[in-house]
Design a protein around this motif. Structure first.
Motif, mmCIF file in Angstrom:
data_model
loop_
_atom_site.group_PDB
_atom_site.id
_atom_site.type_symbol
_atom_site.label_atom_id
_atom_site.label_comp_id
_atom_site.label_asym_id
_atom_site.label_seq_id
_atom_site.Cartn_x
_atom_site.Cartn_y
_atom_site.Cartn_z
ATOM 1 N N GLN A 280 3.404 -13.918 8.732
ATOM 2 C CA GLN A 280 4.534 -13.400 7.877
ATOM 3 C C GLN A 280 4.672 -13.903 6.457
ATOM 4 O O GLN A 280 4.895 -13.145 5.492
ATOM 5 N N LYS A 281 4.554 -15.379 6.517
ATOM 6 C CA LYS A 281 4.713 -15.812 5.185
ATOM 7 C C LYS A 281 3.825 -15.782 4.126
ATOM 8 O O LYS A 281 4.109 -15.316 2.875
ATOM 9 N N ARG A 282 2.548 -15.525 4.531
ATOM 10 C CA ARG A 282 1.445 -15.165 3.740
ATOM 11 C C ARG A 282 1.659 -14.025 3.120
ATOM 12 O O ARG A 282 1.437 -13.474 2.010
ATOM 13 N N LEU A 283 1.831 -12.839 4.037
ATOM 14 C CA LEU A 283 2.102 -11.383 3.494
ATOM 15 C C LEU A 283 3.211 -11.343 2.546
ATOM 16 O O LEU A 283 3.049 -10.672 1.691
ATOM 17 N N ASN A 284 4.400 -12.163 2.985
ATOM 18 C CA ASN A 284 5.368 -11.946 2.000
ATOM 19 C C ASN A 284 5.163 -12.642 0.600
ATOM 20 O O ASN A 284 5.123 -12.016 -0.386
#
Length: 195
Positions: free
Chosen positions: A140-144
């Protein structure tokens, strides 16, 4: 060779491993050595293993129709690597996983029932649930970050979270992992050196 895995499980679980549990882990995991650039998995194959990295480094990537590599994951010691969709659904993988250094792995196969048996070990199951949660949050963090932050910020975050990646993988792989060009990465690194 399973000693690092046993220690890894014990450090990440509140439930101790019994002698029976440790014995099952020793039987279930298959030692495997890969030379640099040797494949653990190639596009089109069905992923047959969940792999724990004892020593070395791997990358998971896809190749587009123009021949460009897109790095999804970089993994080092005490990390797990696999194409989980291919492994669980028994479908051909769209990814390649290769060793970026000479690498020692412990492979947990699905075919002989050991995967299901190892997952009944309370300590292993607790560890796996924690890892699944951590991986979900990291994705999630990487996609964000990819959608909302500059290349400079993504590079700074990488240097904070995984500084060892910068020592162990070449610039073109780091650039692909960050979703930027080699030229952009070179510019960013040059700016950081000036600071």
């Amino acid at each position: 060779m399973v000693t690092p895995l046993i220690q890894y499980i014990q450090e990440r679980s509140t439930i101790p491993l019994s002698e029976t549990d440790s014995s099952l882990i020793e039987k279930a995991f298959i030692p495997k050595k890969l030379r640099k650039r040797q494949f653990l998995l190639q596009e089109g194959e069905v992923c047959k293993y969940i792999a724990f990295i004892v020593k070395g480094a791997t990358r998971q990537y896809s190749v587009d129709e123009k021949g460009y590599e897109h790095v999804l994951n970089l993994c080092i010691e005490n990390w797990w690597t696999s194409d989980r969709e291919s492994f669980h659904k028994e479908t051909p993988s769209i990814y390649n996983i290769d060793a970026w250094e000479d690498t020692e792995l412990l492979l947990l196969p699905k075919a002989n029932g050991y995967y299901e048996r190892v997952n009944t070990i309370p300590a292993f199951n607790e560890m796996r649930i924690k890892l699944d949660d951590n991986q979900h949050m990291a994705v999630q963090k990487r996609l964000n970050m990819a959608q909302n932050y500059t290349a400079d910020y993504r590079y700074e975050e990488l240097t904070k979270l995984y500084p060892e990646f910068l020592q162990r993988f070449p610039q073109h792989i780091i650039a692909s992992y960050l979703g930027i060009t080699k030229e952009t990465l070179s510019r960013i690194r040059h700016q950081h050196i000036k600071k």
